[in-house]
Design a protein around this motif. Structure first.
Motif, PDB file in Angstrom:
ATOM      1  N   ASP A 297       0.823  -1.214   0.000  1.00 43.53           N
ATOM      2  CA  ASP A 297       0.000   0.000   0.000  1.00 43.53           C
ATOM      3  C   ASP A 297       0.855   1.260   0.000  1.00 43.53           C
ATOM      4  N   ALA A 298       1.905   1.262   0.820  1.00 42.87           N
ATOM      5  CA  ALA A 298       2.710   2.474   1.000  1.00 42.87           C
ATOM      6  C   ALA A 298       3.508   2.860  -0.237  1.00 42.87           C
ATOM      7  N   GLY A 299       3.865   1.910  -1.089  1.00 41.94           N
ATOM      8  CA  GLY A 299       4.723   2.244  -2.223  1.00 41.94           C
ATOM      9  C   GLY A 299       4.074   2.105  -3.584  1.00 41.94           C
ATOM     10  N   SER A 300       2.792   1.743  -3.614  1.00 42.16           N
ATOM     11  CA  SER A 300       2.127   1.526  -4.904  1.00 42.16           C
ATOM     12  C   SER A 300       1.804   2.847  -5.593  1.00 42.16           C
ATOM     13  N   PRO A 301       2.137   2.976  -6.878  1.00 42.26           N
ATOM     14  CA  PRO A 301       1.776   4.202  -7.618  1.00 42.26           C
ATOM     15  C   PRO A 301       0.265   4.393  -7.737  1.00 42.26           C
ATOM     16  N   ALA A 302      -0.502   3.298  -7.537  1.00 41.33           N
ATOM     17  CA  ALA A 302      -1.954   3.357  -7.696  1.00 41.33           C
ATOM     18  C   ALA A 302      -2.692   3.489  -6.366  1.00 41.33           C
ATOM     19  N   SER A 303      -1.968   3.625  -5.265  1.00 46.35           N
ATOM     20  CA  SER A 303      -2.588   3.685  -3.943  1.00 46.35           C
ATOM     21  C   SER A 303      -2.892   5.120  -3.535  1.00 46.35           C
ATOM     22  N   ASP A 304      -4.044   5.331  -2.872  1.00 46.35           N
ATOM     23  CA  ASP A 304      -4.330   6.690  -2.408  1.00 46.35           C
ATOM     24  C   ASP A 304      -3.410   7.101  -1.250  1.00 46.35           C
ATOM     25  N   SER A 305      -2.693   6.134  -0.661  1.00 47.04           N
ATOM     26  CA  SER A 305      -1.709   6.468   0.380  1.00 47.04           C
ATOM     27  C   SER A 305      -0.469   7.144  -0.193  1.00 47.04           C
ATOM     28  N   THR A 306      -0.242   6.978  -1.500  1.00 49.29           N
ATOM     29  CA  THR A 306       0.842   7.713  -2.164  1.00 49.29           C
ATOM     30  C   THR A 306       0.289   8.837  -3.042  1.00 49.29           C
ATOM     31  N   LEU A 307      -0.856   8.593  -3.670  1.00 51.11           N
ATOM     32  CA  LEU A 307      -1.455   9.626  -4.525  1.00 51.11           C
ATOM     33  C   LEU A 307      -1.883  10.838  -3.707  1.00 51.11           C
ATOM     34  N   GLY A 308      -2.355  10.590  -2.479  1.00 47.19           N
ATOM     35  CA  GLY A 308      -2.767  11.700  -1.607  1.00 47.19           C
ATOM     36  C   GLY A 308      -1.634  12.667  -1.332  1.00 47.19           C
ATOM     37  N   PRO A 309      -0.500  12.183  -0.766  1.00 48.38           N
ATOM     38  CA  PRO A 309       0.636  13.083  -0.546  1.00 48.38           C
ATOM     39  C   PRO A 309       1.116  13.782  -1.819  1.00 48.38           C
ATOM     40  N   THR A 310       1.155  13.057  -2.933  1.00 45.68           N
ATOM     41  CA  THR A 310       1.594  13.680  -4.188  1.00 45.68           C
ATOM     42  C   THR A 310       0.661  14.810  -4.595  1.00 45.68           C
ATOM     43  N   SER A 311      -0.647  14.626  -4.367  1.00 43.69           N
ATOM     44  CA  SER A 311      -1.608  15.646  -4.794  1.00 43.69           C
ATOM     45  C   SER A 311      -1.326  16.994  -4.146  1.00 43.69           C
ATOM     46  N   GLY A 312      -0.897  16.974  -2.889  1.00 43.60           N
ATOM     47  CA  GLY A 312      -0.591  18.236  -2.207  1.00 43.60           C
ATOM     48  C   GLY A 312       0.797  18.756  -2.531  1.00 43.60           C
ATOM     49  N   LEU A 313       1.780  17.856  -2.543  1.00 42.64           N
ATOM     50  CA  LEU A 313       3.180  18.273  -2.706  1.00 42.64           C
ATOM     51  C   LEU A 313       3.522  18.653  -4.138  1.00 42.64           C
ATOM     52  N   SER A 314       2.736  18.187  -5.116  1.00 45.76           N
ATOM     53  CA  SER A 314       3.032  18.502  -6.519  1.00 45.76           C
ATOM     54  C   SER A 314       2.180  19.647  -7.036  1.00 45.76           C
ATOM     55  N   ALA A 315       1.526  20.379  -6.132  1.00 47.24           N
ATOM     56  CA  ALA A 315       0.621  21.456  -6.566  1.00 47.24           C
ATOM     57  C   ALA A 315       1.336  22.508  -7.404  1.00 47.24           C
ATOM     58  N   ASP A 316       2.642  22.686  -7.184  1.00 50.68           N
ATOM     59  CA  ASP A 316       3.396  23.660  -7.981  1.00 50.68           C
ATOM     60  C   ASP A 316       4.279  22.983  -9.025  1.00 50.68           C
ATOM     61  N   GLY A 317       4.063  21.689  -9.238  1.00 53.96           N
ATOM     62  CA  GLY A 317       4.783  20.970 -10.299  1.00 53.96           C
ATOM     63  C   GLY A 317       6.209  20.595  -9.977  1.00 53.96           C
ATOM     64  N   GLN A 318       6.605  20.577  -8.697  1.00 47.28           N
ATOM     65  CA  GLN A 318       8.001  20.303  -8.351  1.00 47.28           C
ATOM     66  C   GLN A 318       8.165  19.020  -7.526  1.00 47.28           C
TER      67      GLN A 318
END
Length: 442
Positions: free
Chosen positions: A391-412
């Motif tokens: 779950d923690a490392g899957s590209p398709a998991s919301d446990s990784t997609l969630g953090p990415t959604s916030g941290l990639s808001a500026d594309g970095q």
């Protein structure tokens, strides 16, 4: 070749080569379907039929993005930034800067953990909380990979070991599926059996803090949909009320009525801002559209991931992978525990949900553990860790997609290299190791 192995490995390799994750999932699904004997037509049909599987989450993300953008009109993001700047103090005050980093990491960790049990909103807090803080992370030169690891720990470890909130659901599924497979265990035993695997995640978190503690520079960029706005005490009060209303609606729907509440929670928050007058009628359309764009990519990944998962399930090779692993074990408890954990890792990395993995592996793993002479506690540890490990490392998991959604808001922040690879290294590997240890000592 097993279709699950082919699809998951191809998807992971393409992702690591920086092929867009949506394209990687589609190619992986196509390869998996053809390998599993579905044929081109059946593969495409299974993929398109499965797209709706994560539709609720995708729409939730879009509306949460709209809510986050609408909150900018209250000035709340600017108030958060200003308060954080006061906390940081002068740039040259390195001690205060270090203490500020520690405090921010602890706050994010606590909020992430609480999102699984105390206020079980799961990933809903991320689009509202994280994008406004990116300026502060930049000011402090904080490595966003650390923040991703902190949030992913908070989104996964609590439900594995704590029998409340999402943990109550996960552990209840473990108990019920194990009982259906012939092993009845008390619900109260499950948290104790999963302490050692969860300790592996805690060790991984400590290592992540050590590795990513060094400063990393980012360019401060304006985030679409999150423009600066002046604020007053009244506007901040309205912002907090709207967040409270959103949480209350979501919790009522999910905890009392037992239905998914993120969509209506976000809608209630938006409606509160609208009737308060903070969000003007002539601004509403653009604000909501900009906010949806902010989260659109994550929503599409979730949709495509559901199609990918459906193809794997249609091939029938998920169950055959579990059964095939039993033929390699013989009578070795050590090898048996390790193979069960690795099979669980592959399945969860592909499906993207530990909750969905539990019923898939339990039917085979319970009798296998009995055959190998594992105790009930060791059996719980093996199956619980095998279900949660990917779950923690899957590209398709919301446990990784969630953090990415916030941290990639500026594309970095890159979803694969900055979220999935670090979380795989610091959580999936320790979960396998500590799950294996738990199986042998319990």
């Amino acid at each position: 070749m097993n279709a699950v192995v082919v699809a998951v490995l191809l998807m992971l390799v393409l992702s690591l080569l920086r092929v867009n994750i949506i394209i990687a999932l589609m190619i992986g699904a196509l390869a998996g379907g053809l390998t599993g004997g579905l044929g081109l037509g059946e593969t495409v049909k299974a993929f398109t039929d499965g797209l709706g599987g994560n539709a609720t989450v995708a729409v939730s993300y879009a509306l949460l993005g709209a809510f986050a953008a609408a909150l900018t009109k209250t000035g709340l993001p600017d108030a958060m930034v200003e308060a954080s700047v006061k906390l940081i103090g002068k740039k040259e005050d390195s001690r205060k800067k270090a203490l500020s980093k520690v405090l921010i990491v602890l706050i994010i960790l606590i909020i992430s953990c609480f999102s699984q049990n105390v206020v079980p909103v799961h990933i809903a807090f991320i689009p509202v909380l994280i994008p406004p803080l990116l300026k502060i992370f930049n000011e402090l030169e904080m490595d966003r990979r650390l923040i991703a690891c902190v949030m992913t720990f908070g989104l996964t470890a609590p439900y594995i070991v704590l029998p409340v909130g999402f943990g109550q659901i996960f552990q209840g599924m473990l108990r019920d599926n194990m009982a259906s497979a012939g092993l009845k265990v008390p619900l109260s035993d499950i948290p104790y059996a999963l302490i050692i695997p969860t300790a592996g995640m805690a060790v991984g978190l400590i290592l992540a803090v050590i590795v990513f503690r060094k400063p990393k520079k980012y360019e401060t960029k304006e985030i679409a949909g999150l423009s600066s706005s002046p604020y007053t005490k009244k506007s901040i009060a309205i912002a907090l009320i709207s967040i409270g209303v959103s949480l209350a609606v979501q919790l009522y729907l999910s905890q009392v009525l037992g239905v998914e509440g993120m969509i209506m929670g976000a809608l209630a928050g938006l409606f509160t801002l609208f009737i308060s007058g903070v969000m003007k009628r002539n601004e509403a359309d653009k604000l909501i559209t900009d906010g949806m764009i902010l989260m659109a990519f994550i929503g599409f990944v979730m949709l495509v991931a559901a199609g990918f998962s459906n193809v794997l399930n249609k091939t029938g090779d998920v169950a055959s992978l579990v059964k095939a692993s039993t033929g390699l074990i013989g009578n070795s408890q050590s090898l048996g525990a390790l193979l069960m954990l690795v099979v669980g890792l592959l399945i969860t990395m592909g499906i993207g949900s530990s909750f969905a993995t539990v019923p898939v592996i339990t039917t085979i793993f319970v009798p296998l553990c009995a055959q190998l002479g594992f105790s009930p506690m060791a059996t719980i540890a093996v199956i619980g860790a095998a279900a949660a490990v990917g779950d923690a490392g899957s590209p398709a998991s919301d446990s990784t997609l969630g953090p990415t959604s916030g941290l990639s808001a500026d594309g970095q922040h890159h979803h694969i290299w900055d979220t999935c690879v670090p979380t795989f290294i610091f959580y999936n590997i320790p979960l396998v190791i500590f799950g294996w240890i738990a199986a042998l000592v319990l």
